[in-house]
Write a protein that holds these residues in place. Structure first.
Motif, PDB file in Angstrom:
ATOM      1  N   ILE A  22       0.824  -1.212   0.000  1.00  0.00           N
ATOM      2  CA  ILE A  22       0.000   0.000   0.000  1.00  0.00           C
ATOM      3  C   ILE A  22       0.858   1.262   0.000  1.00  0.00           C
ATOM      4  O   ILE A  22       0.675   2.165  -0.834  1.00  0.00           O
ATOM      5  CB  ILE A  22      -0.950  -0.016   1.216  1.00  0.00           C
ATOM      6  N   GLU A  23       1.823   1.322   0.924  1.00  0.00           N
ATOM      7  CA  GLU A  23       2.544   2.577   1.149  1.00  0.00           C
ATOM      8  C   GLU A  23       3.756   2.752   0.240  1.00  0.00           C
ATOM      9  O   GLU A  23       4.094   3.882  -0.110  1.00  0.00           O
ATOM     10  CB  GLU A  23       2.980   2.648   2.610  1.00  0.00           C
ATOM     11  N   VAL A  24       4.408   1.659  -0.109  1.00  0.00           N
ATOM     12  CA  VAL A  24       5.620   1.766  -0.926  1.00  0.00           C
ATOM     13  C   VAL A  24       5.307   1.574  -2.405  1.00  0.00           C
ATOM     14  O   VAL A  24       5.829   2.285  -3.268  1.00  0.00           O
ATOM     15  CB  VAL A  24       6.689   0.756  -0.455  1.00  0.00           C
ATOM     16  N   GLY A  26       2.190   1.713  -3.745  1.00  0.00           N
ATOM     17  CA  GLY A  26       1.090   2.550  -4.186  1.00  0.00           C
ATOM     18  C   GLY A  26      -0.179   1.832  -4.595  1.00  0.00           C
ATOM     19  O   GLY A  26      -0.962   2.352  -5.390  1.00  0.00           O
ATOM     20  N   ILE A  27      -0.416   0.642  -4.068  1.00  0.00           N
ATOM     21  CA  ILE A  27      -1.650  -0.066  -4.374  1.00  0.00           C
ATOM     22  C   ILE A  27      -2.671   0.288  -3.297  1.00  0.00           C
ATOM     23  O   ILE A  27      -2.472  -0.038  -2.127  1.00  0.00           O
ATOM     24  CB  ILE A  27      -1.429  -1.591  -4.409  1.00  0.00           C
ATOM     25  N   PRO A  28      -3.747   0.960  -3.623  1.00  0.00           N
ATOM     26  CA  PRO A  28      -4.718   1.336  -2.590  1.00  0.00           C
ATOM     27  C   PRO A  28      -5.244   0.121  -1.827  1.00  0.00           C
ATOM     28  O   PRO A  28      -5.425  -0.960  -2.406  1.00  0.00           O
ATOM     29  CB  PRO A  28      -5.829   2.015  -3.390  1.00  0.00           C
ATOM     30  N   ALA A  29      -5.500   0.297  -0.536  1.00  0.00           N
ATOM     31  CA  ALA A  29      -5.994  -0.801   0.295  1.00  0.00           C
ATOM     32  C   ALA A  29      -7.288  -1.381  -0.260  1.00  0.00           C
ATOM     33  O   ALA A  29      -7.495  -2.599  -0.251  1.00  0.00           O
ATOM     34  CB  ALA A  29      -6.189  -0.320   1.730  1.00  0.00           C
ATOM     35  N   TYR A  30      -8.153  -0.503  -0.770  1.00  0.00           N
ATOM     36  CA  TYR A  30      -9.421  -1.014  -1.294  1.00  0.00           C
ATOM     37  C   TYR A  30      -9.209  -1.809  -2.582  1.00  0.00           C
ATOM     38  O   TYR A  30      -9.936  -2.779  -2.848  1.00  0.00           O
ATOM     39  CB  TYR A  30     -10.410   0.127  -1.545  1.00  0.00           C
ATOM     40  N   THR A  31      -8.201  -1.440  -3.364  1.00  0.00           N
ATOM     41  CA  THR A  31      -7.885  -2.223  -4.567  1.00  0.00           C
ATOM     42  C   THR A  31      -7.465  -3.635  -4.183  1.00  0.00           C
ATOM     43  O   THR A  31      -7.897  -4.619  -4.793  1.00  0.00           O
ATOM     44  CB  THR A  31      -6.776  -1.537  -5.378  1.00  0.00           C
ATOM     45  N   LEU A  32      -6.623  -3.757  -3.146  1.00  0.00           N
ATOM     46  CA  LEU A  32      -6.234  -5.087  -2.672  1.00  0.00           C
ATOM     47  C   LEU A  32      -7.446  -5.877  -2.207  1.00  0.00           C
ATOM     48  O   LEU A  32      -7.571  -7.077  -2.459  1.00  0.00           O
ATOM     49  CB  LEU A  32      -5.216  -4.968  -1.535  1.00  0.00           C
ATOM     50  N   MET A  33      -8.359  -5.195  -1.510  1.00  0.00           N
ATOM     51  CA  MET A  33      -9.564  -5.875  -1.024  1.00  0.00           C
ATOM     52  C   MET A  33     -10.439  -6.339  -2.184  1.00  0.00           C
ATOM     53  O   MET A  33     -10.975  -7.464  -2.163  1.00  0.00           O
ATOM     54  CB  MET A  33     -10.334  -4.939  -0.099  1.00  0.00           C
ATOM     55  N   VAL A 202      -6.003 -25.288   0.288  1.00  0.00           N
ATOM     56  CA  VAL A 202      -5.504 -23.917   0.373  1.00  0.00           C
ATOM     57  C   VAL A 202      -5.141 -23.447  -1.035  1.00  0.00           C
ATOM     58  O   VAL A 202      -4.411 -24.123  -1.763  1.00  0.00           O
ATOM     59  CB  VAL A 202      -4.276 -23.825   1.299  1.00  0.00           C
ATOM     60  N   ILE A 203      -5.676 -22.291  -1.408  1.00  0.00           N
ATOM     61  CA  ILE A 203      -5.439 -21.712  -2.736  1.00  0.00           C
ATOM     62  C   ILE A 203      -4.836 -20.329  -2.545  1.00  0.00           C
ATOM     63  O   ILE A 203      -5.290 -19.557  -1.700  1.00  0.00           O
ATOM     64  CB  ILE A 203      -6.749 -21.639  -3.540  1.00  0.00           C
ATOM     65  N   PHE A 204      -3.827 -20.022  -3.329  1.00  0.00           N
ATOM     66  CA  PHE A 204      -3.084 -18.773  -3.152  1.00  0.00           C
ATOM     67  C   PHE A 204      -3.405 -17.772  -4.243  1.00  0.00           C
ATOM     68  O   PHE A 204      -3.471 -18.117  -5.429  1.00  0.00           O
ATOM     69  CB  PHE A 204      -1.583 -19.057  -3.160  1.00  0.00           C
ATOM     70  N   GLY A 205      -3.607 -16.519  -3.829  1.00  0.00           N
ATOM     71  CA  GLY A 205      -3.739 -15.418  -4.768  1.00  0.00           C
ATOM     72  C   GLY A 205      -2.751 -14.319  -4.417  1.00  0.00           C
ATOM     73  O   GLY A 205      -2.746 -13.824  -3.284  1.00  0.00           O
ATOM     74  N   ASP A 206      -1.901 -13.933  -5.356  1.00  0.00           N
ATOM     75  CA  ASP A 206      -0.892 -12.911  -5.059  1.00  0.00           C
ATOM     76  C   ASP A 206      -1.446 -11.490  -5.145  1.00  0.00           C
ATOM     77  O   ASP A 206      -0.769 -10.523  -4.788  1.00  0.00           O
ATOM     78  CB  ASP A 206       0.335 -13.066  -5.958  1.00  0.00           C
ATOM     79  N   LEU A 207      -2.681 -11.342  -5.603  1.00  0.00           N
ATOM     80  CA  LEU A 207      -3.365 -10.047  -5.728  1.00  0.00           C
ATOM     81  C   LEU A 207      -2.575  -9.052  -6.578  1.00  0.00           C
ATOM     82  O   LEU A 207      -2.687  -7.837  -6.404  1.00  0.00           O
ATOM     83  CB  LEU A 207      -3.667  -9.441  -4.351  1.00  0.00           C
ATOM     84  N   GLU A 208      -1.758  -9.596  -7.496  1.00  0.00           N
ATOM     85  CA  GLU A 208      -0.982  -8.778  -8.430  1.00  0.00           C
ATOM     86  C   GLU A 208       0.001  -7.853  -7.706  1.00  0.00           C
ATOM     87  O   GLU A 208       0.397  -6.808  -8.222  1.00  0.00           O
ATOM     88  CB  GLU A 208      -1.910  -7.956  -9.323  1.00  0.00           C
ATOM     89  N   VAL A 209       0.382  -8.260  -6.501  1.00  0.00           N
ATOM     90  CA  VAL A 209       1.387  -7.498  -5.755  1.00  0.00           C
ATOM     91  C   VAL A 209       2.762  -7.818  -6.330  1.00  0.00           C
ATOM     92  O   VAL A 209       3.098  -8.991  -6.521  1.00  0.00           O
ATOM     93  CB  VAL A 209       1.323  -7.848  -4.257  1.00  0.00           C
ATOM     94  N   PRO A 210       3.597  -6.826  -6.621  1.00  0.00           N
ATOM     95  CA  PRO A 210       4.907  -7.100  -7.221  1.00  0.00           C
ATOM     96  C   PRO A 210       5.757  -8.008  -6.333  1.00  0.00           C
ATOM     97  O   PRO A 210       5.783  -7.839  -5.106  1.00  0.00           O
ATOM     98  CB  PRO A 210       5.543  -5.709  -7.336  1.00  0.00           C
ATOM     99  N   PRO A 211       6.465  -8.956  -6.909  1.00  0.00           N
ATOM    100  CA  PRO A 211       7.330  -9.832  -6.116  1.00  0.00           C
ATOM    101  C   PRO A 211       8.362  -9.070  -5.291  1.00  0.00           C
ATOM    102  O   PRO A 211       8.825  -9.563  -4.252  1.00  0.00           O
ATOM    103  CB  PRO A 211       8.006 -10.711  -7.175  1.00  0.00           C
TER     104      PRO A 211
END
Length: 491
Positions: A22-24, A26-33, A202-211
């Motif tokens: 979120i902070e570094v 720049g992905i808004p918290a609501y976008t992650l949700m 268990v299924i994993f979703g990375d939510l398009e967060v950069p590695p």
């Protein structure tokens, strides 16, 4: 099983990864949700494509926010949706408040009651999430009990409510889910303790967060995969001979327990040890040779009879069927002085708890009861935090420690590994003896203690999964030998 990352994190690390995204980045918290809710909804539709009546049970915080997103997607797909709340959605703040408001623009919610679960075909658990750190009580406990009593398919968002994200323990009571989509980072508690009974797949979703978010945050543990094991099982040269693959000596088998020695010794053979010997009571020699003539058997009346065997051994496996007699004590004392690698299991561990040496070149393989004796606590205390227990065992005893059980843990001086393979059929006599022989056979072929323990635990569990076939009940330790041989020769 779906493809999961190797890295496992504690919940505080998972929260830090969220913060960085979120902070570094720049992905808004609501976008992650929104992304989390979308992943959860897609999993729901994939698992139950015919379901038309969905009930989402929401608590407070971000876990509830994910639930409101799932509800909105389901509603827009034309499903019959019922959202039951334990926290007034008007009280939610931040991204969760935004998600609740977006749903309320389309439909209403209802306060949770057991009766309101009604005619649901699938229930979505969005009650508590990963922040839980105390026993579930009051209305939340009643809701979990009511959901479980329905015996319906349940999708748990991120983690089944009531499961501790770090230890996998049930905090009072927990949702029994059919599937658990989890996000950004795998929580270590999903795979050990009581959690495997509650998570389903268990299924994993990375939510398009950069590695890159993961850089600088050291995983708390790692899942063992074939990529960690197969490099140690390279094809042998055509000119290979048995002298290059070590000599395993299995010591144990007091009166009435010769089968344990035979199981460990044959497992070492099946993993490719060049030579395998068994030192045991005289009455066990004939039955072992009749069942497996490749094992060299020696009757030992006392530690003096071990001397020529220890002189030729590369590795000693100490403990299968060792017993608690003066005979076993004498053999134990001589073997712990062996200057090569040791594997200690079963009665060897009980002896170790009474007379604690410490060394580096050994692998200890306790189940929770044996671990408790080694730590001076109960098995229940070990199970309450298996990660802490295996770390304490390794710190106290040195070497590499395998804490057996659902989600077996392997602790080396540098790292904790987790095995998420295996099945309940392994809850039968002799499985631990086979594991000790597998690890001994790998040590004999030149693997270090960490590599032998990690590879051995994974191969043992994978062999059990293959041997179980269509059902775990009735699985025998000897059923593992053929799949072990196949797995020891990866294509």
């Amino acid at each position: 099983m779906n493809d999961l990352p190797r890295e496992l994190y504690r919940t505080e690390q998972s929260r830090e990864l969220d913060r960085l995204a979120i902070e570094v980045y720049g992905i808004p918290a609501y976008t992650l949700m929104e992304r989390a809710g979308r992943v959860a909804y897609r999993v729901l539709r994939r698992c139950w494509p015919q379901a038309r009546r969905i009930c989402i049970v929401c608590g407070g915080g971000n876990n509830a926010g994910d639930g409101y997103v799932v509800a909105r997607f389901a509603l827009r797909d034309g499903l019959t949706v019922r959202v039951l709340t334990l926290v007034d959605p008007e009280r939610l703040q931040g991204a969760a408040g935004t998600a609740a408001k977006a749903y309320l623009e389309l439909a209403r919610t209802e306060p949770f009651t057991a009766e309101a679960l009604g005619e649901a075909e699938v229930i979505v658990d969005a009650l508590l999430g990963t922040g839980l750190d105390r026993p579930v009580e009051g209305r939340f406990a009643q809701a979990i009990a009511a959901i479980n009593a329905r015996h319906l398919p349940v999708l748990a968002v991120d983690i089944p409510s009531g499961i501790h994200g770090d230890t996998g323990q049930i905090l009072g009571l927990a949702i029994g889910a059919s599937v658990t989509p989890t996000f950004i980072a795998l929580k270590q508690g999903l795979f050990t303790g009581a959690a495997p009974d509650c998570t389903g797949e268990v299924i994993f979703g990375d939510l398009e967060v950069p590695p890159a978010v993961l850089i600088g945050i050291e995983p708390a543990a790692r899942r063992i995969t074939a990529a960690d094991v197969n490099p140690h099982l390279a094809p042998r040269q055509r000119t290979a001979h048995k002298g290059r693959f070590g000599h395993v000596l299995v010591v144990g088998g007091d009166r009435g327990m010769g089968g344990a020695v035979r199981l460990a010794a044959e497992a070492a053979c099946r993993l490719g040890a060049g030579l395998v010997s068994a030192a045991t009571r005289a009455e066990h020699i004939a039955p072992i040779l009749a069942a497996r003539p490749e094992i060299m058997c020696r009757a030992v009346a006392g530690p003096e009879d071990l001397e020529p065997l220890l002189a030729r051994a590369t590795v000693v496996v100490l403990g299968p069927g060792l017993g608690s007699s003066t005979w076993s004590q004498a053999l134990f004392e001589r073997c712990v002085a062996f200057d090569g690698p040791l594997v200690i299991d079963a009665d060897g561990l009980n002896r170790l708890a009474q007379a604690p040496p410490r060394r580096g070149a050994w692998v200890l393989t306790p189940h929770p009861g044996e671990a408790g004796r080694l730590l001076g606590c109960s098995a229940a205390e070990v199970q309450a935090d298996r990660f802490a227990a295996v770390a304490a065992l390794q710190s106290r005893w040195g070497g590499v420690v395998v804490l057996k059980g659902a989600g077996s843990l392997i602790r080396s001086p540098a790292l904790t590994w987790l095995c998420d393979r295996g099945n309940p059929g392994m809850a039968s006599g002799g499985m631990g003896d086979v594991l000790s022989g597998v690890v001994g056979g790998l040590l004999a072929q030149g693997l270090n203690c960490e590599a032998a323990a990690v590879s051995g635990v994974w191969l043992h569990a994978r062999a059990a999964d293959q041997a179980a076939g269509d059902g775990a009940r009735g699985l025998l330790a000897t059923d593992l030998f053929e799949p072990l041989r196949r797995l020891a020769n990866p294509k």
